[in-house]
Every structure is written in C-alpha cells, then in structure tokens.
Motif scaffolding. Structure first.
Motif, mmCIF file in Angstrom:
data_model
loop_
_atom_site.group_PDB
_atom_site.id
_atom_site.type_symbol
_atom_site.label_atom_id
_atom_site.label_comp_id
_atom_site.label_asym_id
_atom_site.label_seq_id
_atom_site.Cartn_x
_atom_site.Cartn_y
_atom_site.Cartn_z
ATOM 1 N N PRO A 384 0.825 -1.216 0.000
ATOM 2 C CA PRO A 384 0.000 0.000 0.000
ATOM 3 C C PRO A 384 0.855 1.260 0.000
ATOM 4 O O PRO A 384 1.989 1.263 0.458
ATOM 5 C CB PRO A 384 -0.787 -0.126 1.320
ATOM 6 N N ILE A 385 0.310 2.313 -0.538
ATOM 7 C CA ILE A 385 0.987 3.606 -0.561
ATOM 8 C C ILE A 385 -0.058 4.688 -0.315
ATOM 9 O O ILE A 385 -1.136 4.676 -0.914
ATOM 10 C CB ILE A 385 1.727 3.828 -1.902
ATOM 11 N N ALA A 386 0.243 5.585 0.588
ATOM 12 C CA ALA A 386 -0.677 6.691 0.855
ATOM 13 C C ALA A 386 -0.860 7.523 -0.421
ATOM 14 O O ALA A 386 0.082 7.689 -1.178
ATOM 15 C CB ALA A 386 -0.128 7.566 1.989
ATOM 16 N N PRO A 387 -2.080 7.984 -0.699
ATOM 17 C CA PRO A 387 -3.255 7.989 0.166
ATOM 18 C C PRO A 387 -4.147 6.750 0.031
ATOM 19 O O PRO A 387 -5.320 6.815 0.437
ATOM 20 C CB PRO A 387 -3.994 9.230 -0.300
ATOM 21 N N TYR A 388 -3.665 5.656 -0.546
ATOM 22 C CA TYR A 388 -4.395 4.383 -0.648
ATOM 23 C C TYR A 388 -5.599 4.481 -1.594
ATOM 24 O O TYR A 388 -5.768 3.668 -2.481
ATOM 25 C CB TYR A 388 -4.849 3.879 0.725
ATOM 26 N N ARG A 389 -6.424 5.478 -1.363
ATOM 27 C CA ARG A 389 -7.558 5.697 -2.266
ATOM 28 C C ARG A 389 -7.843 7.195 -2.358
ATOM 29 O O ARG A 389 -7.555 7.955 -1.427
ATOM 30 C CB ARG A 389 -8.789 4.943 -1.779
ATOM 31 N N GLU A 390 -8.424 7.566 -3.479
ATOM 32 C CA GLU A 390 -8.736 8.977 -3.725
ATOM 33 C C GLU A 390 -9.928 9.004 -4.668
ATOM 34 O O GLU A 390 -9.792 8.748 -5.869
ATOM 35 C CB GLU A 390 -7.517 9.662 -4.345
ATOM 36 N N ILE A 426 2.044 12.479 -6.454
ATOM 37 C CA ILE A 426 2.669 13.469 -7.339
ATOM 38 C C ILE A 426 3.743 12.780 -8.171
ATOM 39 O O ILE A 426 4.739 12.274 -7.633
ATOM 40 C CB ILE A 426 3.304 14.616 -6.525
ATOM 41 N N PRO A 427 3.595 12.725 -9.496
ATOM 42 C CA PRO A 427 4.628 12.087 -10.334
ATOM 43 C C PRO A 427 5.949 12.847 -10.252
ATOM 44 O O PRO A 427 5.984 14.068 -10.077
ATOM 45 C CB PRO A 427 4.038 12.173 -11.748
ATOM 46 N N ALA A 428 7.047 12.086 -10.352
ATOM 47 C CA ALA A 428 8.362 12.714 -10.439
ATOM 48 C C ALA A 428 8.460 13.501 -11.749
ATOM 49 O O ALA A 428 7.694 13.277 -12.699
ATOM 50 C CB ALA A 428 9.457 11.669 -10.359
ATOM 51 N N LYS A 429 9.416 14.413 -11.818
ATOM 52 C CA LYS A 429 9.521 15.328 -12.954
ATOM 53 C C LYS A 429 9.597 14.595 -14.282
ATOM 54 O O LYS A 429 8.977 15.005 -15.266
ATOM 55 C CB LYS A 429 10.753 16.218 -12.768
ATOM 56 N N ASN A 430 10.353 13.511 -14.354
ATOM 57 C CA ASN A 430 10.540 12.794 -15.616
ATOM 58 C C ASN A 430 9.741 11.495 -15.674
ATOM 59 O O ASN A 430 10.078 10.591 -16.447
ATOM 60 C CB ASN A 430 12.026 12.499 -15.823
ATOM 61 N N SER A 474 5.808 5.552 -13.539
ATOM 62 C CA SER A 474 7.159 5.003 -13.371
ATOM 63 C C SER A 474 7.833 5.462 -12.083
ATOM 64 O O SER A 474 8.632 4.719 -11.495
ATOM 65 C CB SER A 474 8.042 5.384 -14.571
ATOM 66 N N GLU A 475 7.509 6.682 -11.630
ATOM 67 C CA GLU A 475 8.190 7.214 -10.446
ATOM 68 C C GLU A 475 7.360 8.352 -9.883
ATOM 69 O O GLU A 475 6.749 9.116 -10.628
ATOM 70 C CB GLU A 475 9.582 7.725 -10.832
ATOM 71 N N ILE A 476 7.319 8.458 -8.568
ATOM 72 C CA ILE A 476 6.615 9.584 -7.956
ATOM 73 C C ILE A 476 7.602 10.435 -7.178
ATOM 74 O O ILE A 476 8.703 9.999 -6.834
ATOM 75 C CB ILE A 476 5.473 9.110 -7.031
ATOM 76 N N ARG A 477 7.174 11.660 -6.930
ATOM 77 C CA ARG A 477 8.003 12.572 -6.131
ATOM 78 C C ARG A 477 7.965 12.128 -4.680
ATOM 79 O O ARG A 477 6.895 11.862 -4.122
ATOM 80 C CB ARG A 477 7.478 13.998 -6.270
ATOM 81 N N LYS A 478 9.122 12.021 -4.095
ATOM 82 C CA LYS A 478 9.187 11.617 -2.697
ATOM 83 C C LYS A 478 8.792 12.788 -1.800
ATOM 84 O O LYS A 478 9.218 13.917 -2.039
ATOM 85 C CB LYS A 478 10.598 11.147 -2.323
ATOM 86 N N PRO A 479 8.010 12.551 -0.773
ATOM 87 C CA PRO A 479 7.674 13.638 0.144
ATOM 88 C C PRO A 479 8.921 14.085 0.901
ATOM 89 O O PRO A 479 9.822 13.296 1.144
ATOM 90 C CB PRO A 479 6.655 13.010 1.092
ATOM 91 N N PRO A 480 8.992 15.347 1.281
ATOM 92 C CA PRO A 480 10.166 15.817 2.029
ATOM 93 C C PRO A 480 10.211 15.161 3.399
ATOM 94 O O PRO A 480 9.181 14.792 3.957
ATOM 95 C CB PRO A 480 9.924 17.332 2.153
#
Length: 487
Positions: A384-390, A426-430, A474-480
């Motif tokens: 699982p990955i937050a937010p799990y559902r939207e 949030i997707p990563a930039k590329n 393919s990749e998401i932005r990691k939270p700070p």
C-alpha cells in the motif's frame, strides 16, 4: 436419484451459509521468527488466493457442519419435521454415500492459476470432524472402509489437492478446525450438546480434555509431516482458546470454561516439521495469529498488521445449487480495494458432490483471470501507498518505486474518462505513464496542487469494457523528510 433423496435435498437447499465462526480477539502480536517473517513477506506478494470448503455435506447442498450445531441462529437451521437427534444421525451417515468420482484436483489448480490466484487454502477438516485426509487418528475420514471413495486412487483428497496445486507453483495452506463435533472428547455422548463448545467443564475433566488436545496435535502433526511443504496452517473455530467466560449465556457461542489446546506446544511442533510455517489461529489474536482474517468484508481503512479478507464467490462457503455468484466486475473491485489497503484476498468456491467446481464459478474465475493477465503487475508483490484511495482511484506500489493508480469502472462506465486528476500522488519530474493493456504513453501536467493525466481517444477505445483500468506511473516525487524538533 430416488424420491426420498430428492425431497430431502429440496428441504436442505433452504438452509443458508454460516459465517466462519470467530471470537473475541486479543491484540495482534508481531512475529519475530525470521523464517516466519520471510514467509509472511512472500505470502503478501501472492495477494490472491483460492479457498475450498468441501466434504460429504456437499451431497445435500447445505451449509458446512453448522446444521448439526444446536444453536438458535439462522445458519444452524434444520428442516422442519425432523428431530435434532434423527437429523444428526442422518448427517453423520453422509460419508457412506460420498463418492466424488469426478474429483480432479489438477483441473481445480489450472482454473485457479488461470484466475490469477497464487495460493490455496483447503479444508482438511471442518467442525463436523470429518477428515478429508488419511488420518490414522479416527475412522471418520475420507479413506475409511465405509466411504465409497476410499477405493479411488485419489482417495487421500488433501494429498491430491496439495500435490496438484504445488505442481502449479501455488503456496499451500491447510485449513483445520480446532473444534471436532464428532469426537467423543469434544462433544461427549454422556451430555447434551447445547452449542458449538465442548460440552463439559474442562476444569472438572482435565484428563478427558487432554485426550482431545493430544488427538488434535496428532492430526495436525500428520498434516505437517506427511503432506509435503506447507506455507500456512489456517486454524478455524476461534472459540477454542484458553479464555473462560464466567458470565457466558446460552446461545452466546462462549463457554464458561477454557478450551486450551496448548498453542505454544502445537506451534513448536509444527514449526519443527515446517520451519517458517505461517500460523493463523484466527479470531483469537496473540502470538499465533500471524495474520488476521476479516470475513466476508473489506476493512474501511488499511490495517497495521498483515491481513486477508476471506470471502465467498457465492453466498455460501460450501456448495449450494443455484448459488448467487458475484460478478467478475465485483470480484475485481473487491480485490483492488483489498490490495490497495495492504491485504490479501482469499476467494472461496465450494465444489459439488461429484468433485467439480460449479460451471458459473469457473466462468467467473476465467473472467477475473483475463483482467489479471493485463493488470496483475499492479497487484502481485505490491504494497500500500498513501493515500491508498482517492475518490474512485486505488493506489498500489512496487518495491522498485513503480506506482499504480487503478480506476474501477462504474456500472455504466465502458471507457476511461478523457482526463484523470491525481491529488495525493505526485509524479516525479521525468515520470512516464501508460495504461496497462496499451503501449501508448500518456501525457500529463501539473495543475495547481494536482496532476492532470490525458487519456487519448485511441487508448480509451483500445481498453473499452474493462472492469478496472490501471495507470502505471514510473516514479513519484518523494515527500520531504519531516522537520526535526528544534532544527
């Protein structure tokens, strides 16, 4: 079929399926054995499992075991006009006519594999005490001389089931009921059997209770030492536990005396036979419930421990002619919801008296399998990955960082919408994106705090009619990282 048997069957079909019985649970205790932890991680990768409730009761098309339990609840009902004593005698004679000559576990295993399932849990013994394996502890078993099927080369049914599924690469689970309503040291013949519990005070007759404990340990010892590699020991009858209930009322499902089967000793013995074995002492909690099993439901939110929804494809756990089977769309949506919340999905089908899976169930499994062939990468080995559902979306993630947004189709929805908005992921930039089942890349852009994903008309047409659509990110932005206090 003679007229008497036809009448009997028509009466029996009015009975409904019982829930797998549970009890008050202690707190979850995390496992520390590294071999068990490794097996649990593997089990969590499998995600989708197959369960079968099967026994002589399938001849009547009734609820498994529960009709011989004298509790005033719907799933214990019996036909009108027959006494409890006479009914129980007839029920206990069912093995003498049980001859499932069309039993072919290789067909079951292929059907489950084609459905996208990765592990199996088979009922080696239910509460009624009839053993579907060649136990040496009782004559109330599938290989007994008075059971017509005992001469069949596949008579040791549990061995055949485990072997067939093992050949298809499945994880192997043994369901076993800790209660045994046939055993004279559980339901003692000297006294009435008012409910599901042992019908005598175990504190007053400790030697008698110990005989039953020893019997249980020997049977489970056979299963864990003579039937090849096992992954899961799935123990049912959660009321069989060390707790006592001094204020228990008749019909509550609780007993005033403890029913302690020595789980520490049992766990030690079975893990000597099967190192790393997952033990599921379901509905009890504590050290020997390595994962929990919400029944016939999906939790509202993710849970902080390993868990598995066990659910019937139809309304009944055991075979019932004309059962009301869920649609493939509903099964896919349930699977997606369970997996997004971090659980596994164990789907049950009851074989019929001949040993065959019902045709409607097989069709549903094929339909689910077709969806899994395209979308399985978002299910297997995911976490699982937050937010799990939207909104309608459900999210899963792989260990390599790939994220999936799964969009279940509404009842009238045949195509994906032209635009899907993500807020919590949030997707990563590329990052690149595509719909599983189509090689075409998707365009996306940030809009305020959200992400708008465009779905081309050609992709929407190519994936029309799916039960759910999956967007691979393919990749998401990691939270700070969180700010440390005082920094």
């Amino acid at each position: 079929m003679n007229a008497t048997r036809a009448l009997w069957l028509s009466i029996m079909l009015t009975l409904t399926a019982a829930p797998l019985a549970g009890a008050q649970q202690d707190a979850y205790v995390p496992e520390t054995d590294p071999l068990v932890l490794k097996k649990l991680d593997q089990w969590q990768d499998w995600k989708f499992g197959f369960m079968m409730h099967w026994g002589p009761y399938s001849q009547w098309g009734i609820v498994e075991s529960w009709s011989i339990c004298s509790e005033d609840v719907p799933w214990c009902e019996r036909p009108k006009g027959i006494s409890y004593v006479d009914y129980k005698k007839k029920y206990e004679q069912l093995p003498t006519t049980f001859n499932p000559t069309r039993f072919d576990p290789a067909k079951w295993a292929r059907a489950a594999k084609d459905a996208g399932m990765r592990y199996v849990v088979f009922t080696t013994k239910h509460h009624d005490g009839f053993s579907m394996f060649d136990t040496k502890q009782t004559d109330y078993r599938i290989t007994a001389a008075n059971v017509p099927f005992h001469t069949n080369p596949r008579a040791n049914i549990t061995q055949e089931v485990f072997g067939a599924f093992r050949a298809q690469g499945f994880g192997i689970g043994a369901y076993f009921s800790k209660a045994d309503w046939h055993h004279p040291d559980y339901w003692a013949p000297e006294w009435a059997t008012p409910d599901r519990n042992v019908n005598y005070d175990t504190r007053k007759y400790p030697e008698r209770w110990q005989r039953f404990v020893d019997f249980t340990h020997r049977q489970i010892g056979e299963l864990t030492s003579q039937y090849g590699p096992l992954d899961i020991l799935w123990l049912d009858a959660g009321w069989v536990n060390p707790r006592s209930h001094p204020d228990a009322r008749a019909g509550s499902g609780e007993a005033t005396w403890p029913q302690d089967i020595d789980m520490p000793g049992l766990a030690s013995a079975v893990r000597h036979n099967q190192p790393g074995l997952i033990i599921v002492d379901r509905a009890v909690g504590g050290r020997y419930e390595n994962y929990r099993t919400p029944e016939q439901k999906v939790p509202e939110t993710e849970l902080p421990y390993p868990w598995e929804t066990c659910m019937t494809l139809g309304d009944s756990w055991s075979y019932k002619p004309g059962d009301n089977y869920k649609s493939a769309r509903e099964i896919v949506h349930l699977l997606v919801d369970v997996v997004a919340k971090g659980g596994n999905f164990l789907l049950n089908v009851g074989p019929d008296a001949n040993g065959e899976l019902p045709a409607v169930a097989l069709q549903r499994m094929r339909e689910v399998g077709a969806w899994m062939k395209t979308n399985g990468e978002a299910i297997y080995a995911s976490r699982p990955i937050a937010p799990y559902r939207e909104g309608k979306l459900r999210f899963t993630a792989l260990k390599d960082g790939t994220v999936y947004a799964i969009y279940p189709a509404g009842n009238e929805e045949q195509q994906l919408p032209a635009t899907i908005i993500l807020n919590g992921v949030i997707p990563a930039k590329n990052a690149t994106m595509r719909i599983l089942g189509s090689p075409a890349p998707l365009s996306w852009r940030r809009e305020g705090k959200g992400t708008a994903i465009g779905i081309p008309a050609a992709v929407r047409k190519q994936t029309v009619g799916a039960y759910a659509w999956t967007i691979r990110i393919s990749e998401i932005r990691k939270p700070p990282p969180p700010t440390l206090a005082g920094s």
